[in-house]
Write a protein that holds these residues in place. Sequence first.
Motif, short mmCIF file in Angstrom:
data_model
loop_
_atom_site.label_atom_id
_atom_site.label_comp_id
_atom_site.label_asym_id
_atom_site.label_seq_id
_atom_site.Cartn_x
_atom_site.Cartn_y
_atom_site.Cartn_z
N PRO A 250 0.81 -1.23 0.00
CA PRO A 250 0.00 0.00 0.00
C PRO A 250 0.84 1.27 0.00
O PRO A 250 0.45 2.28 -0.59
CB PRO A 250 -0.83 -0.13 1.29
CG PRO A 250 -0.97 -1.61 1.47
CD PRO A 250 0.36 -2.17 1.03
N ALA A 251 2.01 1.23 0.65
CA ALA A 251 2.88 2.41 0.64
C ALA A 251 3.40 2.69 -0.78
O ALA A 251 3.55 3.86 -1.18
CB ALA A 251 4.06 2.20 1.60
N ILE A 252 3.65 1.63 -1.55
CA ILE A 252 4.07 1.83 -2.95
C ILE A 252 2.90 2.37 -3.76
O ILE A 252 3.08 3.27 -4.59
CB ILE A 252 4.58 0.50 -3.55
CG1 ILE A 252 5.82 0.02 -2.78
CG2 ILE A 252 4.92 0.68 -5.03
CD1 ILE A 252 6.37 -1.30 -3.28
N ARG A 253 1.71 1.84 -3.50
CA ARG A 253 0.53 2.33 -4.22
C ARG A 253 0.29 3.81 -3.93
O ARG A 253 -0.16 4.56 -4.80
CB ARG A 253 -0.70 1.51 -3.83
CG ARG A 253 -0.75 0.14 -4.46
CD ARG A 253 -1.92 -0.68 -3.91
NE ARG A 253 -3.20 -0.01 -4.09
CZ ARG A 253 -3.92 -0.05 -5.19
NH1 ARG A 253 -3.48 -0.72 -6.24
NH2 ARG A 253 -5.09 0.55 -5.26
N ALA A 452 3.99 -2.13 -14.86
CA ALA A 452 3.72 -0.84 -15.49
C ALA A 452 2.23 -0.61 -15.77
O ALA A 452 1.86 0.45 -16.23
CB ALA A 452 4.49 -0.75 -16.82
N SER A 453 1.40 -1.58 -15.46
CA SER A 453 -0.01 -1.48 -15.81
C SER A 453 -0.78 -0.60 -14.83
O SER A 453 -0.49 -0.55 -13.64
CB SER A 453 -0.65 -2.87 -15.85
OG SER A 453 -2.03 -2.78 -16.12
N THR A 458 -4.45 -4.22 -10.92
CA THR A 458 -2.99 -4.27 -10.94
C THR A 458 -2.43 -3.49 -9.76
O THR A 458 -3.18 -2.90 -8.97
CB THR A 458 -2.46 -3.70 -12.26
OG1 THR A 458 -2.93 -2.36 -12.42
CG2 THR A 458 -2.95 -4.53 -13.44
N LEU A 459 -1.11 -3.47 -9.66
CA LEU A 459 -0.48 -2.84 -8.50
C LEU A 459 -0.86 -1.38 -8.37
O LEU A 459 -1.22 -0.90 -7.28
CB LEU A 459 1.05 -2.98 -8.61
CG LEU A 459 1.85 -2.33 -7.48
CD1 LEU A 459 1.47 -2.93 -6.13
CD2 LEU A 459 3.35 -2.50 -7.72
N PHE A 460 -0.80 -0.61 -9.48
CA PHE A 460 -1.12 0.81 -9.42
C PHE A 460 -2.57 1.10 -9.78
O PHE A 460 -3.05 2.22 -9.56
CB PHE A 460 -0.19 1.60 -10.35
CG PHE A 460 1.23 1.65 -9.86
CD1 PHE A 460 1.55 2.32 -8.68
CD2 PHE A 460 2.24 1.03 -10.57
CE1 PHE A 460 2.85 2.37 -8.23
CE2 PHE A 460 3.55 1.07 -10.12
CZ PHE A 460 3.86 1.75 -8.95
N GLY A 461 -3.23 0.12 -10.38
CA GLY A 461 -4.63 0.33 -10.72
C GLY A 461 -5.55 0.08 -9.53
O GLY A 461 -5.13 -0.40 -8.47
N PRO A 462 -6.82 0.42 -9.68
CA PRO A 462 -7.77 0.16 -8.58
C PRO A 462 -7.94 -1.33 -8.33
O PRO A 462 -7.84 -2.15 -9.25
CB PRO A 462 -9.08 0.78 -9.11
CG PRO A 462 -8.91 0.87 -10.59
CD PRO A 462 -7.46 1.04 -10.85
#
Length: 500
Positions: A250-253, A452-453, A458-462
């Motif tokens: 979550p800290a990366i997000r 990268a997605s 995905t990691l950065f997506g919802p």
Amino acid sequence: MSTVSRRESHNPASTDPRVPDAESHGIASRVSASGPARTGRSTGKQETPAGAVPGNQVEMYRGPVERPRAQVPGGASTGTEGGGGLTAGQLALGGRAADAARADAAYADIQATLHTDWKDWAVTDADVRRVHEQLEKLPPADYRRMMERMEQGGLLGKYLKQMSPEAGEAFLSQAVSKGYVTREPGKKAEPAPCNPPDGPALDKNDANLPDSVRQLVHEKNSEARKAYYDAHHAYVRRYSEQVMQAKDLPAIRDLGEPVAPFTVSEPGVISSHPDYSSFRSSWARVPDTRVQAYKAVSNRSRDLADVQRAGTLKLKQETELSVEREGVTLKMSRETSVTQYGKMDGSSKAGAEASLGHRKTAVELESSGAAKTSNGVDFGVGKASIDSEGTVRMELPIPGTDYGAYSEFNYEKGTFGGGVSVEKEVSKDSKVKREYGVTMQGSRLERAQDVASMMPGTLFGPLPELEQGLAWKDIPAERRARMERDGWTPRQWEAALGAR
């Protein structure tokens, strides 16, 4: 300058220097005794014979004496000291005529300043500053005409060629302020953690500008572009450092996806531009600077999930004890490993292997609690097997010795490696086998695409499952496998649910 001798009838005590012009009053001028008498204006300087004492003479008043002006080839005057000086007659003209006279004087001074010969062969920094100051005095319309005039006279290229980088910056700033060159503002970066830089301000490389100016504009635009990408590299380094310090996913997000650099193209350089080919070839494409950031995200997410990073080189040693009982071989082993960045690990496993002809089936239970099965074939000259995690293993003994070699790879995990082995009998039914090898952790293309997605899930997506508050066990197995590639573990997912 004509001279008039002092009149004998004139009062000697008089100091009045104003003597009437002989021609203007219709009377003859008298000359000194040193030369013959003339009527009208003298045609040249009167010469005094050697040894003679000059006569008592008074010059006719011609106005205040001016300081001599420096001359340049062609007889052009540089004006009064400091350049750009005008006579009273020129100033009296007023308006456009005065502006033209002022521009002529400035051009003469620029021409004299940039002139070189065998005695004065260099254009110095001081000369460049003097020309810059002369140009600064001109209004925009006259500035543009002066640029054209200097280009026609061969002075503009000479002036620009001698500039230092700082002087070139000053010239372009001046040209922008005079409206001679157009400057396009840079794009503003959206606010984001680690402060991504704004796009660079670039000057329009107008095809109608002189060649020397176009070259200077291109050089300065290239420097501004390079400075921008250097600044974006610095931003990526800051972002990567923050990622590697993250305590959980979550800290990366929260840092968000790394900001992409702006695409920087040179304004005005289109296919019809006279320097299109050369400018485009020197305007090399810059690779996406976010590669380092995505690599940091991948590495840190794997660290948090306690799995190997992509590109990890691991040295390992395994000792296995096997005991054969009634066609079933019981096995116990211990493996230790160390990576190139110093991470040490150890694990144990126990299991059993059953043989049916040349076919072998084995079951193993690891110390982590994970169980796996494998199926293999003994060809006599070698063995091959594949386990439930997708690891393919090949073993080749060296005939007549206790030594052998092995190799293994796992397409799903992206690992491959190999090494050597030695096997000795401890007793009639038991053996000890040691293996020494190396394993490389690769990275599959889909992993790079995952990181990268920005797509949902995905990691950065919802994450719909997080928004719905689903427990890890309630998430479909296929979806969990995808999330595990991002680094999610049951413990991290539980922590993320608790932080909602």
